[in-house]
Design a protein around this motif. Sequence first.
Motif, mmCIF file in Angstrom:
data_model
loop_
_atom_site.group_PDB
_atom_site.id
_atom_site.type_symbol
_atom_site.label_atom_id
_atom_site.label_comp_id
_atom_site.label_asym_id
_atom_site.label_seq_id
_atom_site.Cartn_x
_atom_site.Cartn_y
_atom_site.Cartn_z
ATOM 1 N N TYR A 40 0.823 -1.205 0.000
ATOM 2 C CA TYR A 40 0.000 0.000 0.000
ATOM 3 C C TYR A 40 0.857 1.255 0.000
ATOM 4 O O TYR A 40 0.581 2.212 -0.716
ATOM 5 N N ASN A 41 1.892 1.256 0.845
ATOM 6 C CA ASN A 41 2.840 2.363 0.886
ATOM 7 C C ASN A 41 4.182 1.814 1.393
ATOM 8 O O ASN A 41 4.287 0.632 1.727
ATOM 9 N N LEU A 42 5.185 2.649 1.473
ATOM 10 C CA LEU A 42 6.527 2.187 1.851
ATOM 11 C C LEU A 42 6.606 1.667 3.286
ATOM 12 O O LEU A 42 7.515 0.902 3.614
ATOM 13 N N ASP A 43 5.675 2.075 4.128
ATOM 14 C CA ASP A 43 5.690 1.628 5.524
ATOM 15 C C ASP A 43 4.843 0.382 5.775
ATOM 16 O O ASP A 43 4.823 -0.139 6.893
ATOM 17 N N SER A 44 4.129 -0.078 4.764
ATOM 18 C CA SER A 44 3.269 -1.248 4.967
ATOM 19 C C SER A 44 3.939 -2.505 4.410
ATOM 20 O O SER A 44 4.852 -2.423 3.586
ATOM 21 N N ASN A 45 3.482 -3.640 4.897
ATOM 22 C CA ASN A 45 4.030 -4.919 4.444
ATOM 23 C C ASN A 45 3.253 -5.450 3.254
ATOM 24 O O ASN A 45 2.033 -5.345 3.198
ATOM 25 N N SER A 46 3.971 -6.049 2.340
ATOM 26 C CA SER A 46 3.352 -6.766 1.233
ATOM 27 C C SER A 46 3.099 -8.199 1.692
ATOM 28 O O SER A 46 3.588 -8.629 2.742
ATOM 29 N N ILE A 47 2.366 -8.947 0.907
ATOM 30 C CA ILE A 47 2.088 -10.341 1.262
ATOM 31 C C ILE A 47 3.383 -11.133 1.331
ATOM 32 O O ILE A 47 3.561 -11.955 2.235
ATOM 33 N N ASP A 48 4.317 -10.886 0.423
ATOM 34 C CA ASP A 48 5.580 -11.651 0.465
ATOM 35 C C ASP A 48 6.372 -11.353 1.736
ATOM 36 O O ASP A 48 6.997 -12.253 2.297
ATOM 37 N N ILE A 49 6.329 -10.137 2.211
ATOM 38 C CA ILE A 49 7.011 -9.795 3.466
ATOM 39 C C ILE A 49 6.362 -10.544 4.631
ATOM 40 O O ILE A 49 7.051 -11.100 5.493
ATOM 41 N N ILE A 50 5.042 -10.575 4.656
ATOM 42 C CA ILE A 50 4.341 -11.282 5.737
ATOM 43 C C ILE A 50 4.667 -12.766 5.695
ATOM 44 O O ILE A 50 4.933 -13.380 6.729
ATOM 45 N N VAL A 51 4.692 -13.343 4.497
ATOM 46 C CA VAL A 51 5.030 -14.765 4.372
ATOM 47 C C VAL A 51 6.464 -15.015 4.815
ATOM 48 O O VAL A 51 6.750 -15.996 5.507
ATOM 49 N N ASN A 52 7.370 -14.134 4.466
ATOM 50 C CA ASN A 52 8.763 -14.298 4.893
ATOM 51 C C ASN A 52 8.876 -14.230 6.417
ATOM 52 O O ASN A 52 9.619 -14.998 7.036
ATOM 53 N N HIS A 53 8.117 -13.331 7.027
ATOM 54 C CA HIS A 53 8.101 -13.240 8.492
ATOM 55 C C HIS A 53 7.495 -14.500 9.106
ATOM 56 O O HIS A 53 8.040 -15.050 10.070
ATOM 57 N N LEU A 54 6.367 -14.958 8.565
ATOM 58 C CA LEU A 54 5.764 -16.193 9.074
ATOM 59 C C LEU A 54 6.743 -17.353 8.970
ATOM 60 O O LEU A 54 6.884 -18.149 9.904
ATOM 61 N N TRP A 55 7.423 -17.465 7.846
ATOM 62 C CA TRP A 55 8.410 -18.527 7.644
ATOM 63 C C TRP A 55 9.503 -18.453 8.710
ATOM 64 O O TRP A 55 9.824 -19.459 9.354
ATOM 65 N N GLY A 56 10.065 -17.277 8.924
ATOM 66 C CA GLY A 56 11.125 -17.117 9.923
ATOM 67 C C GLY A 56 10.639 -17.461 11.315
ATOM 68 O O GLY A 56 11.325 -18.143 12.089
ATOM 69 N N ASN A 57 9.432 -17.008 11.637
ATOM 70 C CA ASN A 57 8.861 -17.299 12.946
ATOM 71 C C ASN A 57 8.603 -18.794 13.103
ATOM 72 O O ASN A 57 8.945 -19.390 14.127
ATOM 73 N N MET A 58 8.010 -19.400 12.097
ATOM 74 C CA MET A 58 7.704 -20.832 12.172
ATOM 75 C C MET A 58 8.973 -21.670 12.309
ATOM 76 O O MET A 58 9.034 -22.593 13.127
ATOM 77 N N LYS A 59 9.972 -21.358 11.516
ATOM 78 C CA LYS A 59 11.221 -22.125 11.593
ATOM 79 C C LYS A 59 11.851 -21.981 12.976
ATOM 80 O O LYS A 59 12.348 -22.952 13.546
ATOM 81 N N SER A 60 11.810 -20.791 13.526
ATOM 82 C CA SER A 60 12.408 -20.550 14.836
ATOM 83 C C SER A 60 11.596 -21.201 15.954
ATOM 84 O O SER A 60 12.143 -21.902 16.812
ATOM 85 N N ARG A 61 10.288 -20.984 15.946
ATOM 86 C CA ARG A 61 9.451 -21.483 17.034
ATOM 87 C C ARG A 61 9.313 -23.003 17.040
ATOM 88 O O ARG A 61 9.266 -23.623 18.092
#
Length: 186
Positions: free
Chosen positions: A36-57
């Motif tokens: 939406y804008n430079l400060d918001s997350n795109s779907i790929d960013i959210i998926v990358n975060h979910l991936w990092g969180n899932m792998k860690s947790r």
Amino acid sequence: MEANYLESAKKQFEYYKMLGEKTFSQLDEMELFWQYNLDSNSIDIIVNHLWGNMKSRWTDFLTTDGEKNWRKRDQEFEYVIKSKSEFIKKWNDGWECLFTALDSINKDNFNTKVYIRNERHTVVEAINRQLAHYAFHIGQIVYIGRIIKADKWKNLSIPKGKSLEFNEEKFAAQKTIKVSSNALRA
């Protein structure tokens, strides 16, 4: 009770995974990277975060702290995914890690204390924490998808103004099952 809880948690995780995938199926590759804008997350960013969180947790869920020293959380919010195939690979890898960990829980280890950032949790608390976290982000993914597709969006649940119709179908199906069941007994 443990088995019922784990089965219920798995179903909820599967449901949220499905919502994400039904959203992805409506989007082309470029739309996965839209923001939406430079400060918001795109779907790929959210998926990358979910991936990092899932792998860690979920890696060594019962034996090591859920915040692994190899995790680079801040990098999860940078554009590191370069293609839809990489996007799908990370999505599936994170979920596979989660479901493998859930499958490792049994009556013998259900009461193990789990740590996340050195904070002690029961297995139930740790699972609930992640379930709420993932539901939050999947909701963001669905919302972004809906914004992108606008009037071309295909609803993932009951469409606006269709609740009564949906309920009538559900209750009619239940009546049919009861009638069929009663007929078999007669």
